[in-house]
Design a protein around this motif. Sequence first.
Motif, PDB file in Angstrom:
ATOM      1  N   MET A  45       0.837  -1.203   0.000  1.00 46.87           N
ATOM      2  CA  MET A  45       0.000   0.000   0.000  1.00 46.87           C
ATOM      3  C   MET A  45       0.872   1.253   0.000  1.00 46.87           C
ATOM      4  SD  MET A  45      -3.420  -0.484   2.295  1.00 46.87           S
ATOM      5  CE  MET A  45      -2.588  -0.573   3.860  1.00 46.87           C
ATOM      6  N   TRP A  46       1.940   1.229   0.784  1.00 51.59           N
ATOM      7  CA  TRP A  46       2.828   2.381   0.830  1.00 51.59           C
ATOM      8  C   TRP A  46       3.453   2.644  -0.539  1.00 51.59           C
ATOM      9  CZ3 TRP A  46       4.089   6.546   3.512  1.00 51.59           C
ATOM     10  CH2 TRP A  46       5.279   7.208   3.181  1.00 51.59           C
ATOM     11  N   ASN A  47       3.856   1.573  -1.229  1.00 52.48           N
ATOM     12  CA  ASN A  47       4.446   1.736  -2.557  1.00 52.48           C
ATOM     13  C   ASN A  47       3.472   2.441  -3.493  1.00 52.48           C
ATOM     14  OD1 ASN A  47       6.591  -0.528  -4.479  1.00 52.48           O
ATOM     15  ND2 ASN A  47       6.017   1.576  -4.875  1.00 52.48           N
ATOM     16  N   VAL A  48       2.205   2.062  -3.422  1.00 52.57           N
ATOM     17  CA  VAL A  48       1.178   2.721  -4.241  1.00 52.57           C
ATOM     18  C   VAL A  48       1.047   4.196  -3.844  1.00 52.57           C
ATOM     19  CG1 VAL A  48      -1.288   2.772  -4.807  1.00 52.57           C
ATOM     20  CG2 VAL A  48      -0.092   0.582  -4.649  1.00 52.57           C
ATOM     21  N   ALA A  49       1.013   4.459  -2.534  1.00 50.69           N
ATOM     22  CA  ALA A  49       0.870   5.833  -2.055  1.00 50.69           C
ATOM     23  C   ALA A  49       2.054   6.693  -2.486  1.00 50.69           C
ATOM     24  CB  ALA A  49       0.745   5.836  -0.525  1.00 50.69           C
ATOM     25  N   ALA A  50       3.250   6.144  -2.383  1.00 49.44           N
ATOM     26  CA  ALA A  50       4.448   6.892  -2.780  1.00 49.44           C
ATOM     27  C   ALA A  50       4.472   7.136  -4.281  1.00 49.44           C
ATOM     28  CB  ALA A  50       5.697   6.131  -2.335  1.00 49.44           C
ATOM     29  N   ASP A  51       4.053   6.125  -5.068  1.00 50.98           N
ATOM     30  CA  ASP A  51       3.972   6.290  -6.520  1.00 50.98           C
ATOM     31  C   ASP A  51       3.013   7.423  -6.890  1.00 50.98           C
ATOM     32  OD1 ASP A  51       5.742   4.253  -6.963  1.00 50.98           O
ATOM     33  OD2 ASP A  51       4.261   2.783  -7.616  1.00 50.98           O
ATOM     34  N   ALA A  52       1.837   7.425  -6.238  1.00 47.64           N
ATOM     35  CA  ALA A  52       0.843   8.458  -6.543  1.00 47.64           C
ATOM     36  C   ALA A  52       1.367   9.847  -6.190  1.00 47.64           C
ATOM     37  CB  ALA A  52      -0.460   8.176  -5.783  1.00 47.64           C
ATOM     38  N   ALA A  53       2.225   9.924  -5.166  1.00 52.03           N
ATOM     39  CA  ALA A  53       2.729  11.222  -4.714  1.00 52.03           C
ATOM     40  C   ALA A  53       3.783  11.805  -5.644  1.00 52.03           C
ATOM     41  CB  ALA A  53       3.299  11.093  -3.306  1.00 52.03           C
ATOM     42  N   ILE A  54       4.461  10.958  -6.424  1.00 46.83           N
ATOM     43  CA  ILE A  54       5.511  11.479  -7.311  1.00 46.83           C
ATOM     44  C   ILE A  54       5.113  11.466  -8.784  1.00 46.83           C
ATOM     45  CG2 ILE A  54       7.405  10.922  -5.752  1.00 46.83           C
ATOM     46  CD1 ILE A  54       7.960   8.422  -7.353  1.00 46.83           C
ATOM     47  N   ASN A  55       4.178  10.604  -9.161  1.00 49.28           N
ATOM     48  CA  ASN A  55       3.857  10.487 -10.583  1.00 49.28           C
ATOM     49  C   ASN A  55       3.215  11.744 -11.161  1.00 49.28           C
ATOM     50  OD1 ASN A  55       4.945   7.959 -10.917  1.00 49.28           O
ATOM     51  ND2 ASN A  55       3.001   6.849 -10.711  1.00 49.28           N
ATOM     52  N   ASP A  56       2.448  12.473 -10.334  1.00 48.83           N
ATOM     53  CA  ASP A  56       1.842  13.704 -10.862  1.00 48.83           C
ATOM     54  C   ASP A  56       2.910  14.744 -11.193  1.00 48.83           C
ATOM     55  OD1 ASP A  56       2.480  14.194  -8.221  1.00 48.83           O
ATOM     56  OD2 ASP A  56       0.422  14.537  -7.560  1.00 48.83           O
ATOM     57  N   ASP A  57       3.959  14.802 -10.353  1.00 50.05           N
ATOM     58  CA  ASP A  57       5.049  15.745 -10.631  1.00 50.05           C
ATOM     59  C   ASP A  57       5.852  15.312 -11.855  1.00 50.05           C
ATOM     60  OD1 ASP A  57       4.825  17.720  -8.531  1.00 50.05           O
ATOM     61  OD2 ASP A  57       5.339  16.120  -7.139  1.00 50.05           O
ATOM     62  N   LEU A  58       6.075  14.015 -12.011  1.00 49.38           N
ATOM     63  CA  LEU A  58       6.793  13.519 -13.187  1.00 49.38           C
ATOM     64  C   LEU A  58       5.996  13.780 -14.461  1.00 49.38           C
ATOM     65  CD1 LEU A  58       8.122  10.172 -11.680  1.00 49.38           C
ATOM     66  CD2 LEU A  58       9.509  12.151 -12.338  1.00 49.38           C
ATOM     67  N   ARG A  59       4.692  13.589 -14.376  1.00 49.14           N
ATOM     68  CA  ARG A  59       3.826  13.900 -15.525  1.00 49.14           C
ATOM     69  C   ARG A  59       3.939  15.366 -15.888  1.00 49.14           C
ATOM     70  NH1 ARG A  59      -1.765  13.989 -13.372  1.00 49.14           N
ATOM     71  NH2 ARG A  59      -0.871  15.960 -12.621  1.00 49.14           N
ATOM     72  N   ASP A  60       3.900  16.243 -14.882  1.00 41.93           N
ATOM     73  CA  ASP A  60       3.988  17.681 -15.130  1.00 41.93           C
ATOM     74  C   ASP A  60       5.340  18.066 -15.725  1.00 41.93           C
ATOM     75  OD1 ASP A  60       1.480  17.765 -14.048  1.00 41.93           O
ATOM     76  OD2 ASP A  60       2.080  18.750 -12.176  1.00 41.93           O
ATOM     77  N   ALA A  61       6.372  17.282 -15.408  1.00 42.78           N
ATOM     78  CA  ALA A  61       7.705  17.572 -15.937  1.00 42.78           C
ATOM     79  C   ALA A  61       7.869  17.105 -17.380  1.00 42.78           C
ATOM     80  CB  ALA A  61       8.765  16.913 -15.061  1.00 42.78           C
ATOM     81  N   GLY A  62       6.864  16.363 -17.894  1.00 37.69           N
ATOM     82  CA  GLY A  62       6.927  15.934 -19.286  1.00 37.69           C
ATOM     83  C   GLY A  62       7.067  14.451 -19.506  1.00 37.69           C
ATOM     84  N   CYS A  63       6.841  13.643 -18.483  1.00 39.18           N
ATOM     85  CA  CYS A  63       6.936  12.188 -18.622  1.00 39.18           C
ATOM     86  C   CYS A  63       5.630  11.645 -19.206  1.00 39.18           C
ATOM     87  CB  CYS A  63       7.255  11.544 -17.281  1.00 39.18           C
ATOM     88  SG  CYS A  63       8.890  11.960 -16.645  1.00 39.18           S
ATOM     89  N   ALA A  64       5.524  11.680 -20.528  1.00 38.22           N
ATOM     90  CA  ALA A  64       4.275  11.314 -21.202  1.00 38.22           C
ATOM     91  C   ALA A  64       3.993   9.827 -21.128  1.00 38.22           C
ATOM     92  CB  ALA A  64       4.335  11.769 -22.657  1.00 38.22           C
ATOM     93  N   ALA A  65       5.035   8.992 -21.253  1.00 37.60           N
ATOM     94  CA  ALA A  65       4.827   7.537 -21.197  1.00 37.60           C
ATOM     95  C   ALA A  65       4.303   7.130 -19.829  1.00 37.60           C
ATOM     96  CB  ALA A  65       6.135   6.812 -21.509  1.00 37.60           C
ATOM     97  N   LEU A  66       4.835   7.725 -18.793  1.00 40.04           N
ATOM     98  CA  LEU A  66       4.388   7.436 -17.435  1.00 40.04           C
ATOM     99  C   LEU A  66       2.944   7.876 -17.236  1.00 40.04           C
ATOM    100  CD1 LEU A  66       5.108   6.546 -14.518  1.00 40.04           C
ATOM    101  CD2 LEU A  66       5.843   8.895 -14.110  1.00 40.04           C
TER     102      LEU A  66
END
Length: 447
Positions: free
Chosen positions: A104-125
């Motif tokens: 569950m923590w892994n999912v929570a941590a992923d959700a917390a960073i993926n939005d920032d990576l998306r905003d930085a231009g990570c389209a595949a992610l």
Amino acid sequence: MASMNTISPMTEDQSLHFQAWRATALQTMGYMASVMFSLRPVHCSAVDTFAVDPGHRLYINFDNCIPKGPQFCAEGLLHECSHLIAEHSMLAVTAGVTDEERKMWNVAADAAINDDLRDAGCAALAAHGVFAAHLGEPDYQTPLHYLDVLRKLKKPNSQPQGGSGGQGQGGKPTDGDQPFKGCGSGSGGEAGSFELGEDDSLGGAAEPANEVEKRLVRIATAAAIQQHQKQHGIGSVPGGFAEILDQVLAPSVTPWDRVLASFIRRAVASKAGYFDTTFTRRNRRRMNETLRTTGGRVRGRVIAPGYIKPVPSVHFYRDTSGSMRSHDLDLATNEVVAIARKLGIRGDDLVVSDIDTQVHQSQRFTGRDSITNIQGRGGTEMGEAIVHACSLRTKPSVIVIATDGETGWPQERPSVPVVVLLVNLRSEVWKERVPDWALTVEVASND
């Protein structure tokens, strides 16, 4: 310890692929160069795509990753680096994540960073990673927020629909022929059975990063983010990364030279040096001086005062109860470092204890890395810190308690001076409850 048939140093061809992915990643987020170059990449057939451990060892299944293309793999590297730079493995400990909650923590941590990576231009992610929307929550929240949401769902074995492997969701340890789908212990998630032990460097190919190196990597990354913002403007770096790294460079906001000055004058531990004089210590260089009459007759000896250097002995109590957020603990740690630097004390003169309803570990301060491990996360009773300090054989000159204030206090004045640091105070009510006999100082973030 990993077996040699599942993990091995990169081949020359694999190394060329890794270098290409890294170059692509840095075209998107160039300020991640320090953490990217700190990685210790190895080939691991037991992992689905990517995983990382706290020692910055990066486990890559090149057979699975290469067909996915360089953009996917570059973003995978950025994802794993984000876990490391956010210190999610340490945050999981601070948050009291149990072994059963690692996925569950892994999912929570992923959700917390993926939005920032998306905003930085990570389209595949952005196409297949786990995001807050999969949890029915807004973006840009902390891992602790998303973990609370997952806990309330009470479905620890179910995973939100999203990506796989290091970029998308927490997984499970390798089981038979099933690949490990998760980010590894470096994210605070479950550790894969393939992960190298601290004493296993794979013949020197994957020596784990030590605490000093990891700290320097975070500082270098923070400086790179600041430089990027100066060149491209505020907002050119996703907010989550800017906030995390702001904490690294955030100085203490407490004027310790003034706050403790009165206590230092009144209650100090005396140590040999050259600062002041006292008749409690004889001057060794003037032990044989005598008083004589005008005629030269000896009338007695001169007792010359010796030199001392007043040095404060500080016992710092860090509130580690559940109400203290990760950023609050970072601020408290900054204050410890500031005390050490401004007063020139460490070791036996600066002891740090963690406390919730009871005192846990006590560490002699020898640098920031000596107090990174945090214990507690239960209820709150800061009065126990005072009881603990006053019961010591050698009492400190002053007690410093860093807390969010959400605690009760003893009404009787203790025998040792007390400084209460109210960290990110969230209600004036708690400030009013601090007894008059304590010196109160508010400590807030520089945001």
